[in-house]
Design a protein around this motif. Structure first.
Motif, PDB file in Angstrom:
ATOM      1  N   PRO A  32      -4.677  -8.686  21.786  1.00 35.30           N
ATOM      2  CA  PRO A  32      -5.354  -9.592  20.840  1.00 35.30           C
ATOM      3  C   PRO A  32      -6.405 -10.497  21.470  1.00 35.30           C
ATOM      4  O   PRO A  32      -7.377 -10.878  20.806  1.00 35.30           O
ATOM      5  N   ASP A  33      -6.230 -10.857  22.752  1.00 34.72           N
ATOM      6  CA  ASP A  33      -7.173 -11.787  23.387  1.00 34.72           C
ATOM      7  C   ASP A  33      -8.368 -11.087  24.038  1.00 34.72           C
ATOM      8  O   ASP A  33      -9.185 -11.727  24.702  1.00 34.72           O
ATOM      9  N   GLU A  34      -8.494  -9.782  23.837  1.00 26.14           N
ATOM     10  CA  GLU A  34      -9.588  -9.042  24.470  1.00 26.14           C
ATOM     11  C   GLU A  34     -10.942  -9.531  23.957  1.00 26.14           C
ATOM     12  O   GLU A  34     -11.162  -9.654  22.755  1.00 26.14           O
ATOM     13  N   GLN A  35     -11.848  -9.796  24.894  1.00 29.60           N
ATOM     14  CA  GLN A  35     -13.201 -10.239  24.569  1.00 29.60           C
ATOM     15  C   GLN A  35     -14.200  -9.461  25.415  1.00 29.60           C
ATOM     16  O   GLN A  35     -13.875  -9.002  26.517  1.00 29.60           O
ATOM     17  N   PHE A  36     -15.395  -9.331  24.893  1.00 29.13           N
ATOM     18  CA  PHE A  36     -16.426  -8.548  25.583  1.00 29.13           C
ATOM     19  C   PHE A  36     -17.635  -9.417  25.919  1.00 29.13           C
ATOM     20  O   PHE A  36     -18.151 -10.132  25.058  1.00 29.13           O
ATOM     21  N   TYR A  37     -18.057  -9.343  27.188  1.00 31.94           N
ATOM     22  CA  TYR A  37     -19.226 -10.095  27.632  1.00 31.94           C
ATOM     23  C   TYR A  37     -20.225  -9.149  28.285  1.00 31.94           C
ATOM     24  O   TYR A  37     -19.860  -8.127  28.871  1.00 31.94           O
ATOM     25  N   GLN A  38     -21.475  -9.530  28.181  1.00 29.57           N
ATOM     26  CA  GLN A  38     -22.585  -8.719  28.663  1.00 29.57           C
ATOM     27  C   GLN A  38     -22.511  -8.457  30.159  1.00 29.57           C
ATOM     28  O   GLN A  38     -22.210  -9.355  30.944  1.00 29.57           O
ATOM     29  N   ILE A  39     -22.779  -7.217  30.534  1.00 27.89           N
ATOM     30  CA  ILE A  39     -22.856  -6.851  31.942  1.00 27.89           C
ATOM     31  C   ILE A  39     -24.250  -7.216  32.454  1.00 27.89           C
ATOM     32  O   ILE A  39     -25.250  -6.812  31.848  1.00 27.89           O
ATOM     33  N   PRO A  40     -24.366  -7.977  33.513  1.00 26.07           N
ATOM     34  CA  PRO A  40     -25.690  -8.303  34.052  1.00 26.07           C
ATOM     35  C   PRO A  40     -26.512  -7.036  34.290  1.00 26.07           C
ATOM     36  O   PRO A  40     -25.983  -6.019  34.721  1.00 26.07           O
ATOM     37  N   ARG A  41     -27.778  -7.121  33.969  1.00 26.51           N
ATOM     38  CA  ARG A  41     -28.750  -6.022  34.131  1.00 26.51           C
ATOM     39  C   ARG A  41     -28.678  -5.009  32.994  1.00 26.51           C
ATOM     40  O   ARG A  41     -29.528  -4.134  32.890  1.00 26.51           O
ATOM     41  N   TYR A  42     -27.656  -5.113  32.134  1.00 26.57           N
ATOM     42  CA  TYR A  42     -27.522  -4.192  30.998  1.00 26.57           C
ATOM     43  C   TYR A  42     -27.327  -5.011  29.716  1.00 26.57           C
ATOM     44  O   TYR A  42     -26.192  -5.231  29.273  1.00 26.57           O
ATOM     45  N   PRO A  43     -28.413  -5.457  29.095  1.00 23.81           N
ATOM     46  CA  PRO A  43     -28.333  -6.359  27.944  1.00 23.81           C
ATOM     47  C   PRO A  43     -27.538  -5.830  26.755  1.00 23.81           C
ATOM     48  O   PRO A  43     -27.022  -6.617  25.959  1.00 23.81           O
ATOM     49  N   GLN A  44     -27.430  -4.509  26.619  1.00 26.54           N
ATOM     50  CA  GLN A  44     -26.763  -3.937  25.453  1.00 26.54           C
ATOM     51  C   GLN A  44     -25.379  -3.365  25.776  1.00 26.54           C
ATOM     52  O   GLN A  44     -24.788  -2.663  24.973  1.00 26.54           O
ATOM     53  N   ILE A  45     -24.866  -3.681  26.963  1.00 27.24           N
ATOM     54  CA  ILE A  45     -23.551  -3.177  27.366  1.00 27.24           C
ATOM     55  C   ILE A  45     -22.639  -4.356  27.664  1.00 27.24           C
ATOM     56  O   ILE A  45     -23.004  -5.268  28.390  1.00 27.24           O
ATOM     57  N   PHE A  46     -21.415  -4.288  27.128  1.00 26.99           N
ATOM     58  CA  PHE A  46     -20.465  -5.394  27.230  1.00 26.99           C
ATOM     59  C   PHE A  46     -19.120  -4.877  27.755  1.00 26.99           C
ATOM     60  O   PHE A  46     -18.695  -3.773  27.410  1.00 26.99           O
ATOM     61  N   ILE A  47     -18.455  -5.694  28.575  1.00 20.20           N
ATOM     62  CA  ILE A  47     -17.194  -5.280  29.183  1.00 20.20           C
ATOM     63  C   ILE A  47     -16.129  -6.342  28.953  1.00 20.20           C
ATOM     64  O   ILE A  47     -16.407  -7.542  28.957  1.00 20.20           O
ATOM     65  N   SER A  48     -14.891  -5.891  28.749  1.00 21.88           N
ATOM     66  CA  SER A  48     -13.785  -6.821  28.511  1.00 21.88           C
ATOM     67  C   SER A  48     -13.010  -7.072  29.792  1.00 21.88           C
ATOM     68  O   SER A  48     -13.190  -6.379  30.792  1.00 21.88           O
ATOM     69  N   GLN A  49     -12.106  -8.058  29.735  1.00 18.74           N
ATOM     70  CA  GLN A  49     -11.263  -8.366  30.889  1.00 18.74           C
ATOM     71  C   GLN A  49     -10.261  -7.244  31.165  1.00 18.74           C
ATOM     72  O   GLN A  49      -9.591  -7.232  32.188  1.00 18.74           O
ATOM     73  N   TYR A  50     -10.179  -6.277  30.241  1.00 15.22           N
ATOM     74  CA  TYR A  50      -9.277  -5.141  30.424  1.00 15.22           C
ATOM     75  C   TYR A  50     -10.027  -3.850  30.770  1.00 15.22           C
ATOM     76  O   TYR A  50      -9.455  -2.761  30.723  1.00 15.22           O
ATOM     77  N   GLY A  51     -11.322  -3.986  31.082  1.00 21.87           N
ATOM     78  CA  GLY A  51     -12.072  -2.836  31.571  1.00 21.87           C
ATOM     79  C   GLY A  51     -12.633  -1.909  30.511  1.00 21.87           C
ATOM     80  O   GLY A  51     -13.178  -0.855  30.854  1.00 21.87           O
ATOM     81  N   ASN A  52     -12.528  -2.267  29.241  1.00 13.91           N
ATOM     82  CA  ASN A  52     -13.140  -1.460  28.193  1.00 13.91           C
ATOM     83  C   ASN A  52     -14.610  -1.841  28.062  1.00 13.91           C
ATOM     84  O   ASN A  52     -14.982  -2.999  28.273  1.00 13.91           O
ATOM     85  N   ILE A  53     -15.441  -0.861  27.724  1.00 14.32           N
ATOM     86  CA  ILE A  53     -16.885  -1.074  27.690  1.00 14.32           C
ATOM     87  C   ILE A  53     -17.457  -0.654  26.342  1.00 14.32           C
ATOM     88  O   ILE A  53     -17.182   0.451  25.856  1.00 14.32           O
ATOM     89  N   ILE A  54     -18.243  -1.540  25.748  1.00 18.21           N
ATOM     90  CA  ILE A  54     -18.883  -1.278  24.459  1.00 18.21           C
ATOM     91  C   ILE A  54     -20.393  -1.300  24.639  1.00 18.21           C
ATOM     92  O   ILE A  54     -20.943  -2.204  25.268  1.00 18.21           O
ATOM     93  N   SER A  55     -21.062  -0.295  24.057  1.00 18.40           N
ATOM     94  CA  SER A  55     -22.519  -0.253  24.047  1.00 18.40           C
ATOM     95  C   SER A  55     -23.012  -0.561  22.637  1.00 18.40           C
ATOM     96  O   SER A  55     -22.475  -0.042  21.653  1.00 18.40           O
ATOM     97  N   THR A  56     -24.029  -1.405  22.553  1.00 19.23           N
ATOM     98  CA  THR A  56     -24.621  -1.720  21.252  1.00 19.23           C
ATOM     99  C   THR A  56     -25.921  -0.951  21.045  1.00 19.23           C
ATOM    100  O   THR A  56     -26.683  -1.249  20.120  1.00 19.23           O
ATOM    101  N   CYS A  57     -26.199   0.020  21.905  1.00 17.48           N
ATOM    102  CA  CYS A  57     -27.371   0.878  21.719  1.00 17.48           C
ATOM    103  C   CYS A  57     -27.143   1.754  20.481  1.00 17.48           C
ATOM    104  O   CYS A  57     -26.054   2.293  20.295  1.00 17.48           O
ATOM    105  N   GLY A  58     -28.134   1.888  19.670  1.00 16.84           N
ATOM    106  CA  GLY A  58     -27.983   2.695  18.468  1.00 16.84           C
ATOM    107  C   GLY A  58     -27.599   1.845  17.268  1.00 16.84           C
ATOM    108  O   GLY A  58     -27.539   0.619  17.331  1.00 16.84           O
ATOM    109  N   LYS A  59     -27.305   2.505  16.154  1.00 12.78           N
ATOM    110  CA  LYS A  59     -27.024   1.809  14.903  1.00 12.78           C
ATOM    111  C   LYS A  59     -25.635   1.177  14.880  1.00 12.78           C
ATOM    112  O   LYS A  59     -25.424   0.147  14.250  1.00 12.78           O
ATOM    113  N   VAL A  60     -24.666   1.803  15.564  1.00  6.56           N
ATOM    114  CA  VAL A  60     -23.282   1.327  15.512  1.00  6.56           C
ATOM    115  C   VAL A  60     -22.757   1.118  16.934  1.00  6.56           C
ATOM    116  O   VAL A  60     -22.899   2.003  17.790  1.00  6.56           O
TER     117      VAL A  60
END
Length: 207
Positions: A32-60
């Motif tokens: 429940p406490d998982e949060q995603f913050y931007q990876i330096p040098r990659y403005p559209q990529i975010f990583i959580s404290q649990y190592g999951n990675i989300i990309s905001t490139c594209g529509k979804v």
């Protein structure tokens, strides 16, 4: 030791709209406490404290899929301006989520796994709580031990997971604690080494 990230946070609205895989199933937070913050040098990529990675490139927004190498380390390929580059997930997690030592040395700063990758083949090895920055001369020492305990004022022993925790307890510096632990012990009992300096009393268990 973990820190509060200083990069841009991915909004909860976008996290909830994130999809997984080709079937585009909704992403479910690992905790429940998982949060995603931007990876330096990659403005559209975010990583959580649990190592999951989300990309905001594209529509979804979508989860990126890492891969596991023969060494056991988890890698991910990120793209910027059409150029692809491989990164290790634990280094990206540490860059966003982990504090660096409060002192500087003229040596490379590395990311240390508290629980070893080969001994713990699970996603938990890349959690921010399992990672810490350490200078090269001290990395070998940390790899050679299984536990560290500090002695309380009452005389009882307390297990600690990080050097900063010891420094904070004894009102000392992290560098001094490293210097004590990488020096000669006062005495040994089997695989246990005892270190003392003024009011600092430490017990280390070798592998």
């Amino acid at each position: 030791m973990m820190k509060q990230p200083v990069t841009k946070k991915l909004s909860e609205k976008k996290v909830k709209s994130t999809v997984v895989g080709t079937e585009k199933s909704p992403y479910q937070k690992l905790f429940p406490d998982e949060q995603f913050y931007q990876i330096p040098r990659y403005p559209q990529i975010f990583i959580s404290q649990y190592g999951n990675i989300i990309s905001t490139c594209g529509k979804v927004p979508h989860v990126l899929s890492p891969f596991v190498e023969e060494s056991g380390y988890t890698g991910i390929v990120l793209s910027k301006h059409g150029k692809k580059k491989k990164h290790y997930v634990h280094r990206l997690v540490a860059e966003v989520w982990c504090k660096k030592p409060d002192f500087t040395l003229d040596y490379p700063l590395q990311v240390h796994h508290k629980r070893k990758v080969r001994q713990n083949p699970s996603i938990a090895v890349n959690f921010a709580t399992n990672l810490e920055y350490v200078y090269l001369p001290y990395h070998k020492f940390l790899d050679s031990i299984t536990s560290i305990q500090l002695q309380r004022k009452s005389g009882t022993w307390k297990y600690v997971s990080e050097i900063p925790e010891i420094a904070e307890y004894y009102k000392s510096s992290e560098q001094q604690i490293y210097q004590i632990l990488t020096g000669q012990p006062q005495w040994t009992e089997g695989k246990t080494r005892y270190y003392e300096l003024n009011n600092i009393h430490l017990k280390v268990r070798e592998r």
